[in-house]
Design a protein around this motif. Structure first.
Motif, PDB file in Angstrom:
ATOM      1  N   HIS A 194      -7.136  35.084 -23.591  1.00 35.76           N
ATOM      2  CA  HIS A 194      -6.226  36.200 -23.294  1.00 35.76           C
ATOM      3  C   HIS A 194      -6.979  37.361 -22.653  1.00 35.76           C
ATOM      4  CE1 HIS A 194      -3.077  34.117 -25.506  1.00 35.76           C
ATOM      5  NE2 HIS A 194      -2.235  34.998 -25.022  1.00 35.76           N
ATOM      6  N   LEU A 195      -8.183  37.634 -23.159  1.00 34.54           N
ATOM      7  CA  LEU A 195      -8.969  38.730 -22.593  1.00 34.54           C
ATOM      8  C   LEU A 195      -9.309  38.442 -21.127  1.00 34.54           C
ATOM      9  CD1 LEU A 195     -10.179  41.381 -23.739  1.00 34.54           C
ATOM     10  CD2 LEU A 195     -12.363  40.196 -23.821  1.00 34.54           C
ATOM     11  N   ILE A 196      -9.658  37.195 -20.852  1.00 33.05           N
ATOM     12  CA  ILE A 196      -9.984  36.806 -19.473  1.00 33.05           C
ATOM     13  C   ILE A 196      -8.737  36.943 -18.597  1.00 33.05           C
ATOM     14  CG2 ILE A 196     -10.668  34.857 -18.001  1.00 33.05           C
ATOM     15  CD1 ILE A 196     -12.386  33.921 -20.477  1.00 33.05           C
ATOM     16  N   THR A 199      -8.022  40.490 -17.893  1.00 28.65           N
ATOM     17  CA  THR A 199      -9.022  41.043 -16.969  1.00 28.65           C
ATOM     18  C   THR A 199      -8.755  40.604 -15.539  1.00 28.65           C
ATOM     19  OG1 THR A 199     -10.599  40.795 -18.763  1.00 28.65           O
ATOM     20  CG2 THR A 199     -11.501  41.353 -16.626  1.00 28.65           C
ATOM     21  N   ILE A 200      -8.539  39.316 -15.342  1.00 28.79           N
ATOM     22  CA  ILE A 200      -8.425  38.801 -13.978  1.00 28.79           C
ATOM     23  C   ILE A 200      -7.152  39.311 -13.296  1.00 28.79           C
ATOM     24  CG2 ILE A 200      -7.274  36.573 -14.426  1.00 28.79           C
ATOM     25  CD1 ILE A 200      -9.331  35.356 -12.506  1.00 28.79           C
ATOM     26  N   VAL A 201      -6.093  39.460 -14.055  1.00 31.66           N
ATOM     27  CA  VAL A 201      -4.853  39.978 -13.457  1.00 31.66           C
ATOM     28  C   VAL A 201      -5.060  41.450 -13.077  1.00 31.66           C
ATOM     29  CG1 VAL A 201      -2.408  40.462 -13.873  1.00 31.66           C
ATOM     30  CG2 VAL A 201      -3.393  38.285 -14.607  1.00 31.66           C
ATOM     31  N   GLY A 202      -5.785  42.169 -13.913  1.00 26.58           N
ATOM     32  CA  GLY A 202      -6.111  43.568 -13.590  1.00 26.58           C
ATOM     33  C   GLY A 202      -7.021  43.649 -12.376  1.00 26.58           C
ATOM     34  N   THR A 203      -8.004  42.743 -12.300  1.00 26.16           N
ATOM     35  CA  THR A 203      -8.940  42.739 -11.167  1.00 26.16           C
ATOM     36  C   THR A 203      -8.172  42.516  -9.857  1.00 26.16           C
ATOM     37  OG1 THR A 203     -10.654  41.810 -12.586  1.00 26.16           O
ATOM     38  CG2 THR A 203     -11.026  41.631 -10.218  1.00 26.16           C
ATOM     39  N   ALA A 204      -7.277  41.553  -9.863  1.00 26.16           N
ATOM     40  CA  ALA A 204      -6.504  41.247  -8.648  1.00 26.16           C
ATOM     41  C   ALA A 204      -5.650  42.444  -8.238  1.00 26.16           C
ATOM     42  CB  ALA A 204      -5.618  40.027  -8.891  1.00 26.16           C
ATOM     43  N   ASP A 205      -5.138  43.133  -9.251  1.00 30.38           N
ATOM     44  CA  ASP A 205      -4.262  44.269  -8.975  1.00 30.38           C
ATOM     45  C   ASP A 205      -5.044  45.446  -8.369  1.00 30.38           C
ATOM     46  OD1 ASP A 205      -1.595  45.167  -9.038  1.00 30.38           O
ATOM     47  OD2 ASP A 205      -2.108  46.522 -10.687  1.00 30.38           O
ATOM     48  N   ASP A 206      -6.343  45.502  -8.693  1.00 24.00           N
ATOM     49  CA  ASP A 206      -7.165  46.616  -8.206  1.00 24.00           C
ATOM     50  C   ASP A 206      -7.717  46.394  -6.795  1.00 24.00           C
ATOM     51  OD1 ASP A 206      -6.821  47.987 -10.515  1.00 24.00           O
ATOM     52  OD2 ASP A 206      -8.695  47.363 -11.446  1.00 24.00           O
ATOM     53  N   GLU A 214       0.224  39.444  -1.141  1.00 21.42           N
ATOM     54  CA  GLU A 214      -0.542  38.208  -0.907  1.00 21.42           C
ATOM     55  C   GLU A 214      -0.883  37.542  -2.241  1.00 21.42           C
ATOM     56  OE1 GLU A 214      -3.201  38.621   3.080  1.00 21.42           O
ATOM     57  OE2 GLU A 214      -3.569  40.111   1.528  1.00 21.42           O
ATOM     58  N   VAL A 215      -1.239  38.368  -3.226  1.00 18.23           N
ATOM     59  CA  VAL A 215      -1.572  37.831  -4.552  1.00 18.23           C
ATOM     60  C   VAL A 215      -0.365  37.078  -5.111  1.00 18.23           C
ATOM     61  CG1 VAL A 215      -2.092  38.456  -6.945  1.00 18.23           C
ATOM     62  CG2 VAL A 215      -3.354  39.539  -5.095  1.00 18.23           C
ATOM     63  N   LEU A 216       0.821  37.681  -4.980  1.00 13.47           N
ATOM     64  CA  LEU A 216       2.030  37.048  -5.514  1.00 13.47           C
ATOM     65  C   LEU A 216       2.369  35.780  -4.735  1.00 13.47           C
ATOM     66  CD1 LEU A 216       4.270  40.187  -6.153  1.00 13.47           C
ATOM     67  CD2 LEU A 216       2.834  38.963  -7.782  1.00 13.47           C
ATOM     68  N   ARG A 224      -1.302  32.390 -11.012  1.00 15.89           N
ATOM     69  CA  ARG A 224       0.000  32.399 -11.693  1.00 15.89           C
ATOM     70  C   ARG A 224      -0.116  32.066 -13.184  1.00 15.89           C
ATOM     71  NH1 ARG A 224       3.488  27.502  -9.927  1.00 15.89           N
ATOM     72  NH2 ARG A 224       1.923  26.569 -11.267  1.00 15.89           N
ATOM     73  N   ASP A 225      -0.956  31.076 -13.482  1.00 17.56           N
ATOM     74  CA  ASP A 225      -1.086  30.650 -14.877  1.00 17.56           C
ATOM     75  C   ASP A 225      -1.706  31.744 -15.752  1.00 17.56           C
ATOM     76  OD1 ASP A 225      -0.027  28.323 -13.945  1.00 17.56           O
ATOM     77  OD2 ASP A 225      -1.949  27.326 -13.720  1.00 17.56           O
ATOM     78  N   PHE A 226      -2.583  32.539 -15.144  1.00 17.24           N
ATOM     79  CA  PHE A 226      -3.161  33.666 -15.889  1.00 17.24           C
ATOM     80  C   PHE A 226      -2.119  34.759 -16.117  1.00 17.24           C
ATOM     81  CE2 PHE A 226      -7.190  31.971 -14.156  1.00 17.24           C
ATOM     82  CZ  PHE A 226      -7.925  31.917 -15.320  1.00 17.24           C
ATOM     83  N   THR A 227      -1.224  34.954 -15.134  1.00 22.21           N
ATOM     84  CA  THR A 227      -0.271  36.068 -15.262  1.00 22.21           C
ATOM     85  C   THR A 227       0.664  35.861 -16.450  1.00 22.21           C
ATOM     86  OG1 THR A 227       1.324  35.075 -13.731  1.00 22.21           O
ATOM     87  CG2 THR A 227      -0.257  36.634 -12.800  1.00 22.21           C
ATOM     88  N   ARG A 228       0.981  34.601 -16.746  1.00 26.67           N
ATOM     89  CA  ARG A 228       1.884  34.371 -17.883  1.00 26.67           C
ATOM     90  C   ARG A 228       1.204  34.785 -19.186  1.00 26.67           C
ATOM     91  NH1 ARG A 228       2.683  30.428 -21.065  1.00 26.67           N
ATOM     92  NH2 ARG A 228       1.597  28.871 -19.835  1.00 26.67           N
ATOM     93  N   ILE A 229      -0.040  34.414 -19.334  1.00 29.96           N
ATOM     94  CA  ILE A 229      -0.772  34.801 -20.548  1.00 29.96           C
ATOM     95  C   ILE A 229      -0.944  36.320 -20.589  1.00 29.96           C
ATOM     96  CG2 ILE A 229      -2.993  34.614 -21.723  1.00 29.96           C
ATOM     97  CD1 ILE A 229      -3.083  31.761 -21.097  1.00 29.96           C
ATOM     98  N   ALA A 230      -1.208  36.915 -19.424  1.00 34.19           N
ATOM     99  CA  ALA A 230      -1.423  38.369 -19.379  1.00 34.19           C
ATOM    100  C   ALA A 230      -0.126  39.155 -19.541  1.00 34.19           C
ATOM    101  CB  ALA A 230      -2.112  38.748 -18.069  1.00 34.19           C
ATOM    102  N   ALA A 231       1.001  38.455 -19.624  1.00 30.34           N
ATOM    103  CA  ALA A 231       2.280  39.137 -19.870  1.00 30.34           C
ATOM    104  C   ALA A 231       2.558  39.257 -21.367  1.00 30.34           C
ATOM    105  CB  ALA A 231       3.416  38.367 -19.198  1.00 30.34           C
ATOM    106  N   SER A 232       1.643  38.776 -22.205  1.00 34.00           N
ATOM    107  CA  SER A 232       1.865  38.807 -23.653  1.00 34.00           C
ATOM    108  C   SER A 232       1.929  40.248 -24.164  1.00 34.00           C
ATOM    109  CB  SER A 232       0.741  38.057 -24.362  1.00 34.00           C
ATOM    110  OG  SER A 232       0.763  36.710 -23.969  1.00 34.00           O
TER     111      SER A 232
END
Ligand code: NAP
Length: 308
Positions: A194-196, A199-206, A214-216, A224-232
């Motif tokens: 979850h921490l990863i 982090t990675i979704v935040g990194t992409a957003d920055d 483009e990211v979307l 995409r698979d990380f974004t679901r976990i990062a939506a917790s």
């Protein structure tokens, strides 16, 4: 139908997990009646509308009076204050449990507030989704998933077995371990991932050179698979990292060393090191599918769920 395992079940916090327990317990006929209470009047009203409890009451104290099984389903950081509130109102002989994703802190925070005449059996159903609230729950959530029980030393084995039977009837497989071992295992299987993801979704957003659109657009490349976990749920995850600090820091230290080794392999063009690493991890993925903990679909986890 067979005799119910417990007469009255009280759920404190009928969110995703609490309401799933209510639905599954009713569907399986494992309890005679279900009482629920929530912090907000909105959630209490919604539970009444959904019709998943026999009775909805205003306070936790009221919910546990007369209950044979009490399951506290609130964020880890507030389990201690809930235990303090319900302690004086618990029925002698009741089994008290929780569903928190961290167990050491739960034992430390809840244990001292519970009277000697109840049996405290902390539990963690390793099943969930990124959604929250009573509407998000469903009766099948625990089917084929693991529920880990972490009874403190000296807990009555009959109470542990009774709660294990309860979870098995809800479709889960049950394992027992110490709270500290649970926290180490979950640090690597759930908390670090979850921490990863966060982090990675935040990194992409920055990023400045790659646009958000483009990211979307190209997210199926793995993001995409990380974004679901990062939506917790942010509250739940804040509490998990605060409560499991030591084990997470230990795993994060190891992870950083491994990332450093891969960084070096990429910089040096060491294809063999990269290939060996990726071959080993592919075998782990196959093991998870073979253990029935995921399907072989092209997604991070189940299409509509993951395990916290
Ligand atoms: P949820 O859907 O957000 O539900 C949380 C419940 O706790 C709600 O009923 C909420 O009441 C109540 N609550 C929140 N803050 C509170 C406070 N300060 N005082 C009293 N009640 C409060 O959360 P969940 O996903 O079911 O998670 C609940 C527990 O299950 C957490 O301890 C979590 O670690 C554990 N868990 C979660 C998952 C998962 O994937 N989500 C998996 C396994 C275990 P209101 O609705 O009135 O705000």
């Amino acid at each position: 139908m067979a005799e119910p395992l417990f007469d009255t079940l009280a759920i404190i916090g009928p969110g995703l997990i609490g309401s799933s327990i209510m639905r599954a317990a009713r569907a399986q006929g494992v309890v005679r009646s279900i009482l629920a209470t929530a912090r907000s009047s909105e959630t209490r009203a919604r539970v009444v509308e959904l019709g998943i409890a026999d009775r909805v009451v205003e306070t936790s104290a009221e919910a546990v009076e007369g209950a044979d099984l009490v399951i506290v389903c609130v964020p880890v950081g507030v389990c201690g204050s809930v235990a303090k509130e319900i302690g004086p109102h618990l029925k002698p002989g009741a089994v008290v449990s929780d569903v928190g994703s961290v167990k050491g802190s739960i034992v430390r925070d809840m244990g001292p507030h519970l009277p000697r005449h109840v049996q405290f059996v902390p539990a963690h159903p390793v099943a969930g989704t990124e959604h929250s609230g009573p509407d998000a729950g469903f009766a099948e959530l625990f089917e084929g998933r693991w529920c880990i029980l972490t009874p403190p030393e000296g807990t009555d084995t009959a109470a542990v077995e009774r709660l294990a039977t309860f979870w098995r009837k809800l479709g889960a497989n049950v394992e027992t371990m110490t709270p500290d071992h649970h926290d180490l295992v979950l640090a690597v299987t759930s908390h670090l991932p979850h921490l990863i993801a966060y982090t990675i979704v935040g990194t992409a957003d920055d990023l400045e050179t790659v646009t958000r659109s483009e990211v979307l657009k190209f997210s199926a490349g793995g993001f995409r698979d990380f974004t679901r976990i990062a939506a917790s749920d942010p509250t739940m995850w804040r509490d998990i990292f605060l409560a499991n600090k030591e084990a997470v820091l230990e795993m994060l230290g190891r992870f950083n060393e491994d990332v450093a080794a891969l960084t070096k392999a990429i910089r040096r063009g060491d294809g063999d090191a990269l290939f060996d690493n990726f071959t080993r991890t592919r075998a782990i993925r196959r093991g998870i599918v073979e253990a029935g903990q995921d399907t072989a679909t092209a997604d991070f986890g189940r299409p509509h769920g993951h395990d916290d």
